[in-house]
Design a protein around this motif. Structure first.
Motif, PDB file in Angstrom:
ATOM      1  N   ILE A  85       0.837  -1.199   0.000  1.00  0.00           N
ATOM      2  CA  ILE A  85       0.000   0.000   0.000  1.00  0.00           C
ATOM      3  C   ILE A  85       0.869   1.244   0.000  1.00  0.00           C
ATOM      4  CG2 ILE A  85      -1.877   1.209   1.184  1.00  0.00           C
ATOM      5  CD1 ILE A  85      -2.434  -1.477   2.653  1.00  0.00           C
ATOM      6  N   GLY A  86       0.879   1.981  -1.114  1.00  0.00           N
ATOM      7  CA  GLY A  86       1.569   3.267  -1.155  1.00  0.00           C
ATOM      8  C   GLY A  86       0.602   4.380  -0.767  1.00  0.00           C
ATOM      9  N   MET A  87       1.143   5.523  -0.328  1.00  0.00           N
ATOM     10  CA  MET A  87       0.274   6.627   0.072  1.00  0.00           C
ATOM     11  C   MET A  87       0.917   7.958  -0.269  1.00  0.00           C
ATOM     12  SD  MET A  87      -1.778   7.124   3.642  1.00  0.00           S
ATOM     13  CE  MET A  87      -3.195   8.250   3.708  1.00  0.00           C
ATOM     14  N   ILE A  88       0.108   8.876  -0.827  1.00  0.00           N
ATOM     15  CA  ILE A  88       0.576  10.238  -1.069  1.00  0.00           C
ATOM     16  C   ILE A  88      -0.391  11.208  -0.395  1.00  0.00           C
ATOM     17  CG2 ILE A  88       1.811   9.706  -3.192  1.00  0.00           C
ATOM     18  CD1 ILE A  88      -0.537  10.770  -4.775  1.00  0.00           C
ATOM     19  N   PHE A  89       0.161  12.347   0.018  1.00  0.00           N
ATOM     20  CA  PHE A  89      -0.591  13.292   0.821  1.00  0.00           C
ATOM     21  C   PHE A  89      -0.703  14.645   0.110  1.00  0.00           C
ATOM     22  CE2 PHE A  89       1.553  10.246   3.500  1.00  0.00           C
ATOM     23  CZ  PHE A  89       0.605   9.872   4.430  1.00  0.00           C
ATOM     24  N   GLN A  90      -1.497  15.529   0.712  1.00  0.00           N
ATOM     25  CA  GLN A  90      -1.640  16.883   0.189  1.00  0.00           C
ATOM     26  C   GLN A  90      -0.292  17.603   0.218  1.00  0.00           C
ATOM     27  OE1 GLN A  90      -4.559  19.197   2.272  1.00  0.00           O
ATOM     28  NE2 GLN A  90      -4.035  21.096   1.250  1.00  0.00           N
ATOM     29  N   HIS A  91       0.438  17.436   1.319  1.00  0.00           N
ATOM     30  CA  HIS A  91       1.772  18.032   1.451  1.00  0.00           C
ATOM     31  C   HIS A  91       2.801  16.944   1.167  1.00  0.00           C
ATOM     32  CE1 HIS A  91      -0.153  21.602   2.932  1.00  0.00           C
ATOM     33  NE2 HIS A  91      -0.798  20.886   3.830  1.00  0.00           N
ATOM     34  N   PHE A  92       3.861  17.295   0.473  1.00  0.00           N
ATOM     35  CA  PHE A  92       4.693  16.320  -0.203  1.00  0.00           C
ATOM     36  C   PHE A  92       5.642  15.566   0.730  1.00  0.00           C
ATOM     37  CE2 PHE A  92       4.253  20.390  -2.582  1.00  0.00           C
ATOM     38  CZ  PHE A  92       3.112  20.027  -3.286  1.00  0.00           C
ATOM     39  N   ASN A  93       5.987  16.169   1.871  1.00  0.00           N
ATOM     40  CA  ASN A  93       6.799  15.503   2.895  1.00  0.00           C
ATOM     41  C   ASN A  93       8.142  14.993   2.364  1.00  0.00           C
ATOM     42  OD1 ASN A  93       4.623  15.848   4.730  1.00  0.00           O
ATOM     43  ND2 ASN A  93       3.677  13.953   4.025  1.00  0.00           N
ATOM     44  N   LEU A  94       8.765  15.777   1.491  1.00  0.00           N
ATOM     45  CA  LEU A  94      10.075  15.392   0.990  1.00  0.00           C
ATOM     46  C   LEU A  94      11.158  15.802   1.981  1.00  0.00           C
ATOM     47  CD1 LEU A  94       9.783  16.437  -2.782  1.00  0.00           C
ATOM     48  CD2 LEU A  94       9.129  14.284  -1.690  1.00  0.00           C
ATOM     49  N   ILE A  95      12.281  15.096   1.921  1.00  0.00           N
ATOM     50  CA  ILE A  95      13.424  15.423   2.781  1.00  0.00           C
ATOM     51  C   ILE A  95      14.240  16.496   2.068  1.00  0.00           C
ATOM     52  CG2 ILE A  95      15.438  14.510   3.989  1.00  0.00           C
ATOM     53  CD1 ILE A  95      14.098  11.719   3.732  1.00  0.00           C
ATOM     54  N   SER A  96      14.237  17.696   2.607  1.00  0.00           N
ATOM     55  CA  SER A  96      14.800  18.847   1.896  1.00  0.00           C
ATOM     56  C   SER A  96      16.303  18.727   1.645  1.00  0.00           C
ATOM     57  CB  SER A  96      14.512  20.135   2.673  1.00  0.00           C
ATOM     58  OG  SER A  96      15.087  20.075   3.966  1.00  0.00           O
TER      59      SER A  96
END
Length: 345
Positions: A85-96
């Protein structure tokens, strides 16, 4: 692919009444479809979708994914289930501080993907989402749409069978949203991944979903295929959500002295020349003021505002002919009589 049986989510509050976020929801989501969950803010959509990978454990009921009961899964078993199960959100939550490639590689690392194969897999994933040239770029130098593409690549890292999307386009502009929707359609079609997408944006529902569940106050109030939800909603709340927002400019209304008729077409009737036939067969003049025809899952829904002029008897005959050949007909007199839902911009 996913089955919910009488799922409820209740948040206990100290010294206050408990909050019931989801109440007795049962759903079947088919393998390979794009299933939408829509509703206004606070309807319970996010709480519900988080039960599908046990980010939120149900208070009551059971959740099955690919035939397996995941409701009480913990530890290694839960980790193995979440690989599906993959999941994506409204905010991207990338590691800057990590490049695009390293962001995707990190997802492979925490999924215990073989170290020697990670570099190749990163390139494959970036090609899928159209970012092959961004592998060494940092998130700060990406647009919102590109960041969401990285998030999608990360969610696809472990070859999941299900992709959960929690308001995944809410932070994007219209053009970028459409690009992301096209990408999700491609992923669904080419990788045979079941997608569950929650949103309050009805335009997304029209173009992306195969079937829709409508939520209100934690309850699924209506479930049907997308065209039926928009063409013939049964619940009052659904009707208010999907109600057409086409408005007749006030300048037009003020300039018209004759009757104004609103016509609603559905299905094959949307493309029939009803107005031309009425003008030809009756001694009346029908003039189109405003309207639109849109296609939902390949089927048309049309709305037209027209004026009707002529002798009273001929007008009534023409209106009866039109009524027999369209889904709905409503008559107004300069916007002041008839249905209170009369729309004037």
């Amino acid at each position: 692919m996913i089955r919910l049986e009488n799922v409820s989510v209740v948040f206990e509050q100290k010294k206050q009444q408990d909050i019931v976020a989801v109440k007795d929801v049962s759903l079947h989501i088919r393998k390979g479809e794009i299933f939408g969950i829509v509703g206004t803010s606070g309807a319970g959509k996010s709480s519900l979708i988080r039960t599908l990978n046990v980010l939120q454990r149900p208070t009551d009921g059971k959740v099955f994914v690919d035939g397996e009961d995941i409701t009480n899964a913990r530890g290694k078993k839960l980790r193995n289930i979440r690989r599906k199960i993959g999941m994506i959100f409204q905010h991207f939550n990338l590691i800057s501080r990590k490049t695009v490639g390293k962001n995707v590689e990190f997802a492979l690392k925490i999924q215990d993907y073989p170290k020697e194969d990670r570099s190749k897999r990163v390139k494959e994933l970036l090609e899928i989402v159209g970012l092959s040239d961004k592998e060494n770029v940092y998130p700060a130098n990406l647009s919102g749409g590109q960041k969401q593409r990285v998030a999608i690549a990360r969610a696809l890292a472990a070859n999941p069978k299900v992709l959960l999307c929690d308001e995944a386009t809410s932070a994007l502009d219209v053009q970028t949203t459409e690009e992301i929707l096209q990408l999700l359609r491609k992923i669904n079609r080419e990788l045979d991944i079941t997608i569950v997408f929650i949103t309050h944006q009805l335009e997304i529902a029209k173009t992306l979903f195969d079937r829709i569940a409508v939520m209100s106050n934690g309850v699924v109030i209506e479930e049907n295929d997308t065209y039926q939800i928009f063409a013939a909603p049964e619940n009052e709340i659904t009707q208010s959500l999907v109600k057409d927002n086409i408005k007749l400019p006030s300048e037009i209304v003020k300039s018209v002295k004759s009757e104004i008729i609103k016509l609603v077409y559905k299905g094959e009737k949307s493309v029939e020349p009803i107005i031309s036939l009425a003008n030809k067969n009756f001694d009346v003049i029908l003039n189109i003021l405003h309207g639109k025809i849109e296609y939902i899952k390949g089927k048309p829904i049309g709305i037209l505002f027209v004026t009707l002029e002529g002798a009273h008897e001929e007008c009534e005959r023409a209106k009866q002919f039109i009524a027999d050949n369209v889904e709905e007909i409503t008559t107004y007199y300069n916007g002041k009589k008839g249905d209170p839902a009369w729309n004037i911009a």
